[in-house]
Design a protein around this motif. Structure first.
Motif, short mmCIF file in Angstrom:
data_model
loop_
_atom_site.label_atom_id
_atom_site.label_comp_id
_atom_site.label_asym_id
_atom_site.label_seq_id
_atom_site.Cartn_x
_atom_site.Cartn_y
_atom_site.Cartn_z
N THR A 138 0.82 -1.20 0.00
CA THR A 138 0.00 0.00 0.00
C THR A 138 0.86 1.26 0.00
OG1 THR A 138 -1.75 -1.17 1.19
CG2 THR A 138 -1.82 1.23 1.21
N LEU A 163 -8.07 7.92 -0.79
CA LEU A 163 -9.04 6.82 -0.74
C LEU A 163 -8.34 5.48 -0.62
CD1 LEU A 163 -11.54 8.05 -3.49
CD2 LEU A 163 -11.81 8.15 -1.01
N ASP A 178 -7.36 5.12 2.94
CA ASP A 178 -8.52 4.89 3.80
C ASP A 178 -8.95 3.43 3.77
OD1 ASP A 178 -10.95 5.80 5.35
OD2 ASP A 178 -11.92 5.00 3.55
N SER A 179 -8.79 2.78 2.62
CA SER A 179 -9.25 1.39 2.50
C SER A 179 -8.26 0.39 3.09
CB SER A 179 -9.49 1.05 1.02
OG SER A 179 -8.28 1.13 0.28
N ARG A 180 -6.98 0.80 3.24
CA ARG A 180 -5.97 -0.18 3.66
C ARG A 180 -5.17 0.22 4.89
NH1 ARG A 180 -3.24 -2.75 -1.81
NH2 ARG A 180 -5.19 -3.18 -2.93
N SER A 192 -13.44 10.44 4.28
CA SER A 192 -12.80 9.14 4.43
C SER A 192 -12.68 8.76 5.90
CB SER A 192 -11.42 9.16 3.77
OG SER A 192 -11.52 9.42 2.39
N ASN A 208 -16.12 7.91 7.18
CA ASN A 208 -16.49 6.58 6.69
C ASN A 208 -15.76 5.49 7.46
OD1 ASN A 208 -17.69 4.74 4.57
ND2 ASN A 208 -15.52 4.40 4.15
N HIS A 209 -14.47 5.76 7.76
CA HIS A 209 -13.69 4.78 8.52
C HIS A 209 -14.28 4.58 9.91
CE1 HIS A 209 -9.98 2.44 8.67
NE2 HIS A 209 -9.85 2.83 9.94
N GLU A 250 -17.45 2.57 9.67
CA GLU A 250 -17.16 1.14 9.46
C GLU A 250 -16.72 0.48 10.76
OE1 GLU A 250 -14.30 1.03 6.36
OE2 GLU A 250 -15.78 1.25 4.74
#
Length: 367
Positions: free
Chosen positions: A20, A53, A56-58, A109, A112-113, A116
């Motif tokens: 990443t 982004l 944020d996903s990883r 982000s 959203n994190h 989640e």
């Protein structure tokens, strides 16, 4: 999880994080090249949203914050580096809009994190509660099943003594044996009620539906409880509304379960009526539904107790002198609800309580 599996999982997490960071570095390098090799009026800072982004996903929240700050800083820095060019207001406005877009992307982000994480935490709690509920149901089911066996054995043994199969018994011994047998039967009924309540909550109440005459069920249960009423010196009467002539009250239902409703409500009335009092069963038939009322001459309830009478394990705090498990009325409500009916309780004037239930009427068989 073994130590080896944990090490493998940690290695995979490190490798994934390294990949990443590598992708983010490449993306940064591409955007920086586009930014700093072109005049300031060409704004490529919007491309940093992809790195935000991706992070944020990883990656964690701190990494996303750091990358967002770096992206906004590099976008603004391009106004002055490499320098030597005049900065016009539209160019500055474009840069500020890009910075605002990056900050909003980072904030969204992060939000959203957090959402989640909250969802994951809630799901973990729900899974934990479901596992605890399953364990509780299994425990109660196993416990009640294991308790029934010795109780049944003790009841059968007491029957042998009462039938004098082990020798003659005195009147005093017969009285003691009768008390012991009644106590064991009450305990067995409590265990069965507990098992039924938890089974109904977990699986739902399964009914064997057929036309049932509530008058016949009431008469049978009254005959069954006659000995209990006699022991407590309570008189039971049965009435059929205003006419008081025997009538038929047909419903579609499970005769066994409806018998348990009558048993629970009548036993409740007998146990909470003082000696010399009476319990009345009133059956009222209408075109659309059938109504049953059980009236006693006990102490009634307080206004605070009435809304909670049919809750599980609720025993109340009134001076009604017999305490129970708090499951009988709860099970009764389960049965009536499964039949599509309603159940309620009221205080009587000047003294006593009334439990009533209403079930949809059905035509007599063969009509």
């Amino acid at each position: 999880m073994t130590i080896l599996s944990r090490l493998v999982a940690m290695k995979e997490a490190i490798n994934e994080r390294g990949e990443t960071y590598g992708l983010i570095a490449i993306a940064f390098a591409i955007v920086i090249s586009l930014e700093y090799l072109t005049p300031p009026e060409y704004v490529f800072g919007y491309l940093y949203t992809g790195t935000i982004l991706l992070a944020d996903s990883r990656l964690n929240r701190k990494a996303v914050l750091g990358i967002t700050l770096a992206a906004t800083g590099l976008t603004l820095l391009n106004l002055f580096v490499p320098g030597g060019e005049i900065i016009y207001p539209p160019t500055l406005a474009n840069r500020l809009i890009a910075v605002l877009a990056l900050m909003v992307t980072g904030w969204l982000s992060d939000r959203n994190h957090r959402n989640e994480e909250a969802i994951a935490y809630t799901q973990a709690q729900l899974r934990s509660q479901e596992q605890l509920a399953i364990m509780r149901e299994d425990f109660v089911s196993t416990l009640t099943h294991d308790l029934k066996t010795p109780l049944l054995g003790a009841i059968e043994t007491l029957k042998y003594f009462q039938n004098e199969q082990f020798g003659e018994i005195t009147p005093m011994q017969a009285k003691v044996l009768q008390t012991m047998a009644r106590s064991h039967r009450s305990t067995l009924q409590l265990v069965q009620t507990l098992l039924d309540v938890y089974r109904n909550d977990a699986e739902g109440l399964k009914l064997q539906i057929s036309p049932v005459n509530l008058a016949t069920v009431a008469e049978e249960i009254i005959a069954t409880l006659a000995e209990l009423a006699r022991t407590r010196q309570v008189y039971i009467s049965l009435h059929y509304g205003e006419s008081d002539f025997r009538s038929f009250l047909w419903v579609n239902g499970d005769s066994l379960q409806l018998g348990r409703v009558f048993t629970n409500l009548l036993s409740n009335g007998i146990n909470h009526t003082p000696r010399g009092g009476k319990v009345e069963v009133v059956l009222e038939g209408y075109s659309s539904d059938q109504v049953v009322k059980i009236l006693d001459t006990g102490s009634g309830f307080t206004e605070e107790e009435l809304p909670h009478l049919f809750e599980r394990f609720y025993q109340g705090h009134s001076d009604r002198h017999v305490s129970g498990s708090g499951l009988g009325l709860y099970l009764t409500r389960q049965i009536i609800a499964a039949h599509g009916g309603t159940i309620w309780a009221e205080n009587r004037s000047p003294r006593g309580a009334m439990f009533g239930f209403r079930l949809p009427a059905c035509p007599p068989p063969g009509s």
